[in-house]
Design a protein around this motif. Structure first.
Motif, short mmCIF file in Angstrom:
data_model
loop_
_atom_site.label_atom_id
_atom_site.label_comp_id
_atom_site.label_asym_id
_atom_site.label_seq_id
_atom_site.Cartn_x
_atom_site.Cartn_y
_atom_site.Cartn_z
N SER A 64 -18.20 10.08 41.12
CA SER A 64 -18.75 8.76 40.77
C SER A 64 -17.65 7.81 40.32
CB SER A 64 -19.80 8.89 39.66
OG SER A 64 -19.20 9.06 38.38
N LYS A 65 -16.53 8.36 39.82
CA LYS A 65 -15.47 7.55 39.23
C LYS A 65 -14.36 7.18 40.20
CE LYS A 65 -13.86 8.60 35.13
NZ LYS A 65 -14.20 7.46 34.25
N LYS A 69 -21.90 2.53 42.55
CA LYS A 69 -21.95 4.00 42.69
C LYS A 69 -21.78 4.66 41.33
CE LYS A 69 -18.22 6.20 43.88
NZ LYS A 69 -17.06 6.86 44.55
N TYR A 70 -20.83 4.19 40.56
CA TYR A 70 -20.56 4.76 39.23
C TYR A 70 -21.75 4.56 38.30
CZ TYR A 70 -18.36 5.09 34.60
OH TYR A 70 -18.06 5.41 33.29
N ARG A 71 -22.28 3.34 38.26
CA ARG A 71 -23.36 3.03 37.33
C ARG A 71 -24.66 3.70 37.72
NH1 ARG A 71 -21.78 -3.35 36.13
NH2 ARG A 71 -20.18 -2.88 34.56
N ALA A 77 -28.47 8.06 36.42
CA ALA A 77 -29.08 9.33 36.85
C ALA A 77 -28.83 10.42 35.81
CB ALA A 77 -28.51 9.74 38.21
N GLU A 78 -27.61 10.48 35.28
CA GLU A 78 -27.31 11.47 34.25
C GLU A 78 -28.17 11.26 33.02
OE1 GLU A 78 -23.21 11.74 33.23
OE2 GLU A 78 -22.58 12.37 35.23
N SER A 79 -28.38 10.00 32.63
CA SER A 79 -29.22 9.71 31.46
C SER A 79 -30.66 10.16 31.70
CB SER A 79 -29.19 8.20 31.15
OG SER A 79 -27.90 7.80 30.79
N LYS A 80 -31.17 9.90 32.90
CA LYS A 80 -32.54 10.31 33.22
C LYS A 80 -32.67 11.84 33.19
CE LYS A 80 -34.30 6.32 35.73
NZ LYS A 80 -35.38 6.09 34.73
N LEU A 81 -31.64 12.51 33.68
CA LEU A 81 -31.68 13.97 33.69
C LEU A 81 -31.69 14.52 32.26
CD1 LEU A 81 -31.70 16.43 35.52
CD2 LEU A 81 -29.21 16.40 35.51
N GLN A 82 -30.92 13.89 31.38
CA GLN A 82 -30.91 14.31 29.97
C GLN A 82 -32.27 14.09 29.32
OE1 GLN A 82 -27.67 12.06 28.33
NE2 GLN A 82 -26.09 13.33 29.28
N GLN A 83 -33.01 13.10 29.81
CA GLN A 83 -34.34 12.80 29.27
C GLN A 83 -35.42 13.66 29.92
OE1 GLN A 83 -34.57 8.63 30.17
NE2 GLN A 83 -32.88 8.10 28.79
#
Length: 412
Positions: free
Chosen positions: A407-408, A340-342, A347-353
């Motif tokens: 997520s954490k 779940k965390y990973r 997802a956050e990285s993809k959103l930043q991209q």
């Protein structure tokens, strides 16, 4: 006080016909009291943002929360208070609190003004904590509502690592929606603490109380997991070890001789720390084999003892010609928590991209993972965030922060 140590594999059986196997090793650690009574004295530092944006209700609720902490301290406990805007100062030097009313008067004098320099507050907080850390449980609560515009974020991380090397734990509390979640999370992760999100001022008192209750339950400090692997066994090369309870954190691993050493920090009496190691196992003969050993090195501040060691626990597998899986349901739950965390991180990285569709898909996967765990609260938040992305909405800062928090951890 001693360490309660348990370990289990995701599947303790191996297939003799297979040359290589991947298994997750879950290690659970907690402090076990040998008699009922007080733990070691507390040494608490409150590092409080009093910049101009804290004016009014935010600062008043923080003062109330601080008063509650002062009232909760026991004889022999120590307190220090640092306040910072674009500079920092020691409001209350590290001391045993003999006159709580006088401390409250000083706290009530805090006024909101200026900008934000988190690292200066951290520097003074670490200095004050260090003065009272002998034979004590030493933690800081760092609260801010803003970006570190008058400070250096890299310096924050260096100070967090310095605190950990001094056996000092830093917890971070983000107040409102304008604080930098990456910086506060990195501080807490590096210094063995936890990240909290105070969305509304009214939640300050309960969140401070929750962290203080956790601090009161600490029995042992400066815990390090020591992992010894047999020649046929190795750690995964990428992100080999993570903590999954009470919060999910990727943990750095340091080889020291024949051991891998992982710093964990404080151990609570009522809440275990659970660590998940990703192992690769080579060819083994048929039958039962020991593939690893785990042990904990720790300090007991109640008796002033350092560098104590727990019992050493062997990790065994059974290699079978007629392989029958022996899945451990609890370890599977821990694996889901890490997934779940990973998934949320990616997802956050993809959103930043700029890949909104990819981010939404991964958040939906994380929501399904949360449901498999029975974590309904996280599933709801993650799915709502995914739906907003799919509908073309921009995420608010509150959306992003809630998504990171769920997520954490599993929210109560």
């Amino acid at each position: 006080m001693r360490v309660g140590l348990q370990a289990a594999l995701s599947d303790a059986h191996l297939n003799l016909a297979q040359a290589n196997h991947q298994r997750q090793l879950a290690v659970s650690l907690s402090a076990l009291p040998e008699s009922i009574g007080r733990t070691a004295p507390l040494n608490l530092c409150l590092i409080l943002d009093h910049s101009g944006s804290m004016n009014g209700r935010p600062l008043e609720t923080v003062k109330q929360a601080t008063h509650r902490i002062v009232d909760s301290l026991s004889p022999g406990d120590r307190l220090s208070v640092i306040v910072f805007d674009h500079k920092a100062k020691v409001l209350i030097p590290n001391q045993v609190i003999d006159h709580p009313a006088d401390i409250k008067v000083e706290i009530n004098r805090i006024k909101a003004s200026g900008g934000t320099a988190i690292d200066e507050g951290m520097r003074l907080g670490i200095e004050e904590l260090a003065k009272g850390k002998k034979d004590a449980i030493s933690q800081a609560f760092l609260l801010t509502d803003g970006e570190n515009e008058h400070g250096d974020n890299d310096r924050c991380l260096k100070l967090a690592n310095l605190a950990a090397s001094y056996n000092l734990t830093l917890n971070t509390l983000g107040f409102g929606d304008r604080w930098n979640q990456d910086v506060l999370e990195q501080i807490a992760d590096a210094a063995g603490g936890t990240l909290s999100y105070i969305q509304q001022p009214e939640a300050a008192v309960s969140e401070f109380s929750r962290l203080f209750t956790r601090m009161q339950s600490i029995g042992l400090t400066n815990a390090h997991l020591l992992l010894t692997l047999k020649p046929q066994v190795r750690l995964a090369e990428l992100k080999p070890i993570a903590q999954v309870i009470p919060d999910t954190i990727e943990l750095p691993v340091t080889p020291q001789g024949a051991e891998y050493v992982v710093r964990l920090g404080d151990l609570m009496i009522d809440v275990p720390r659970v660590v998940l190691a990703n192992l690769y196992i080579g060819t083994l003969p048929e039958g039962t084999e020991t593939i690893a050993e785990v042990q904990v090195r720790y300090d007991d501040p109640l008796i002033g003892a350092e560098g104590l060691r727990s019992e050493r626990i062997p990790i065994q597998v059974m290699t079978q010609q007629n392989y029958q899986p022996a899945l451990n349901d609890q370890v599977q739950q821990h694996i889901l928590a890490l997934a779940k965390y990973r998934q949320t991180q990616i997802a956050e990285s993809k959103l930043q991209q700029g890949d909104r569709a990819g981010a939404a898909t991964l958040l939906q996967s994380a929501a399904k993972t949360a449901l498999q765990m029975g974590d309904q609260g996280a599933a709801t938040v993650l799915q709502e965030t995914a739906t907003r992305l799919q509908s073309g909405e921009e995420l608010t800062e509150a959306d992003r922060k809630k998504t990171r928090i769920v997520s954490k951890t599993i929210l109560s």
